[in-house]
Write a protein that holds these residues in place. Structure first.
Motif, PDB file in Angstrom:
ATOM      1  N   VAL A  88       0.895  -1.383  -0.169  1.00 31.91           N
ATOM      2  CA  VAL A  88       0.133   0.213   0.151  1.00 31.91           C
ATOM      3  C   VAL A  88       0.766   1.121   0.168  1.00 31.91           C
ATOM      4  O   VAL A  88       2.050   1.432   0.479  1.00 31.91           O
ATOM      5  N   GLN A  89       0.560   2.496  -0.917  1.00 35.34           N
ATOM      6  CA  GLN A  89       1.364   3.109  -0.787  1.00 35.34           C
ATOM      7  C   GLN A  89       0.310   4.539  -0.981  1.00 35.34           C
ATOM      8  O   GLN A  89      -0.194   4.808  -1.171  1.00 35.34           O
ATOM      9  N   VAL A  90       0.824   5.301   0.597  1.00 32.51           N
ATOM     10  CA  VAL A  90       0.682   6.815   0.812  1.00 32.51           C
ATOM     11  C   VAL A  90       1.375   7.703   0.825  1.00 32.51           C
ATOM     12  O   VAL A  90       2.800   7.254   0.668  1.00 32.51           O
ATOM     13  N   THR A  91       0.512   8.777   0.748  1.00 30.21           N
ATOM     14  CA  THR A  91       1.552  10.454   0.860  1.00 30.21           C
ATOM     15  C   THR A  91       1.218  11.290   1.518  1.00 30.21           C
ATOM     16  O   THR A  91      -0.059  11.378   1.920  1.00 30.21           O
ATOM     17  N   LEU A  92       1.722  11.561   2.431  1.00 28.72           N
ATOM     18  CA  LEU A  92       1.322  11.925   3.382  1.00 28.72           C
ATOM     19  C   LEU A  92       2.174  13.427   3.552  1.00 28.72           C
ATOM     20  O   LEU A  92       3.256  13.786   3.161  1.00 28.72           O
ATOM     21  N   LEU A  93       2.123  14.569   4.317  1.00 34.19           N
ATOM     22  CA  LEU A  93       2.273  15.852   4.479  1.00 34.19           C
ATOM     23  C   LEU A  93       4.081  15.284   4.951  1.00 34.19           C
ATOM     24  O   LEU A  93       3.897  14.457   6.189  1.00 34.19           O
ATOM     25  N   MET A  94       4.791  16.622   4.713  1.00 38.02           N
ATOM     26  CA  MET A  94       6.434  15.410   5.197  1.00 38.02           C
ATOM     27  C   MET A  94       6.160  15.328   7.765  1.00 38.02           C
ATOM     28  O   MET A  94       6.792  15.040   7.740  1.00 38.02           O
ATOM     29  N   PRO A  95       5.807  17.178   7.399  1.00 37.27           N
ATOM     30  CA  PRO A  95       6.231  16.803   9.368  1.00 37.27           C
ATOM     31  C   PRO A  95       5.044  15.734   9.824  1.00 37.27           C
ATOM     32  O   PRO A  95       5.262  15.115  11.212  1.00 37.27           O
ATOM     33  N   VAL A  96       4.062  15.026   9.307  1.00 34.64           N
ATOM     34  CA  VAL A  96       2.732  14.331   9.563  1.00 34.64           C
ATOM     35  C   VAL A  96       3.877  13.016   9.599  1.00 34.64           C
ATOM     36  O   VAL A  96       4.008  11.959  10.525  1.00 34.64           O
ATOM     37  N   LYS A  97       4.309  12.257   8.419  1.00 33.91           N
ATOM     38  CA  LYS A  97       5.221  11.341   8.513  1.00 33.91           C
ATOM     39  C   LYS A  97       7.101  11.339   9.261  1.00 33.91           C
ATOM     40  O   LYS A  97       6.501  10.553   9.859  1.00 33.91           O
ATOM     41  N   GLU A  98       7.403  12.444   9.251  1.00 32.99           N
ATOM     42  CA  GLU A  98       8.181  12.760  10.655  1.00 32.99           C
ATOM     43  C   GLU A  98       7.721  12.264  11.374  1.00 32.99           C
ATOM     44  O   GLU A  98       8.713  11.096  12.957  1.00 32.99           O
ATOM     45  N   GLU A  99       6.513  12.859  12.177  1.00 32.42           N
ATOM     46  CA  GLU A  99       5.705  12.538  13.548  1.00 32.42           C
ATOM     47  C   GLU A  99       5.844  10.934  13.719  1.00 32.42           C
ATOM     48  O   GLU A  99       6.088  10.491  14.743  1.00 32.42           O
ATOM     49  N   ILE A 100       5.130  10.290  12.503  1.00 32.48           N
ATOM     50  CA  ILE A 100       5.041   8.771  12.686  1.00 32.48           C
ATOM     51  C   ILE A 100       6.230   8.461  12.510  1.00 32.48           C
ATOM     52  O   ILE A 100       6.782   6.738  13.684  1.00 32.48           O
ATOM     53  N   LEU A 101       7.461   8.595  12.064  1.00 34.46           N
ATOM     54  CA  LEU A 101       8.259   7.454  12.227  1.00 34.46           C
ATOM     55  C   LEU A 101       9.124   7.812  13.488  1.00 34.46           C
ATOM     56  O   LEU A 101       9.389   7.140  14.284  1.00 34.46           O
ATOM     57  N   SER A 102       8.915   8.572  14.093  1.00 34.58           N
ATOM     58  CA  SER A 102       9.773   9.519  15.547  1.00 34.58           C
ATOM     59  C   SER A 102       8.957   8.220  16.425  1.00 34.58           C
ATOM     60  O   SER A 102       8.613   8.046  17.330  1.00 34.58           O
ATOM     61  N   TRP A 103       7.535   8.850  16.349  1.00 29.75           N
ATOM     62  CA  TRP A 103       7.070   7.224  17.744  1.00 29.75           C
ATOM     63  C   TRP A 103       7.730   6.408  16.908  1.00 29.75           C
ATOM     64  O   TRP A 103       7.580   4.989  18.187  1.00 29.75           O
ATOM     65  N   ALA A 104       6.972   5.850  16.097  1.00 32.55           N
ATOM     66  CA  ALA A 104       8.330   4.248  15.870  1.00 32.55           C
ATOM     67  C   ALA A 104       9.464   3.991  15.996  1.00 32.55           C
ATOM     68  O   ALA A 104       9.418   2.853  17.159  1.00 32.55           O
ATOM     69  N   LYS A 105      10.393   4.635  15.941  1.00 36.25           N
ATOM     70  CA  LYS A 105      11.609   5.256  17.066  1.00 36.25           C
ATOM     71  C   LYS A 105      12.061   5.090  18.508  1.00 36.25           C
ATOM     72  O   LYS A 105      12.313   4.312  18.888  1.00 36.25           O
TER      73      LYS A 105
END
Length: 72
Positions: free
Chosen positions: A16-33
């Motif tokens: 599945v491929q989605v497009t997110l605003l960069m601030p949203v993407k960065e926040e989500i990836l920071s949660w994972a980290k």
């Protein structure tokens, strides 16, 4: 985009491929980290949980609308 099926020991996956605003993407990836979870595993879990919650909310709203309607 063509359908891509990935075979792994843990199961069969579809992409599945989605497009997110960069601030949203960065926040989500920071949660994972912060949680120490693999990025792909975190995104799978977030998508499944979010879809489940959204579905329950939609069903609840639909049933509330039906109960609130008055018959003629």
């Amino acid at each position: 985009m063509t359908e891509q099926i990935i075979q792994a020991k843990s199961g069969t996956y579809g992409r599945v491929q989605v497009t997110l605003l960069m601030p949203v993407k960065e926040e989500i990836l920071s949660w994972a980290k912060q949680m120490g979870i693999n990025k792909a595993a975190f995104l799978r879990m977030a998508l499944m949980l979010g879809a489940s919650q959204l579905t329950k909310q939609i069903i609840t709203n639909q049933s509330n609308q039906v109960e609130g309607e008055k018959l003629p």
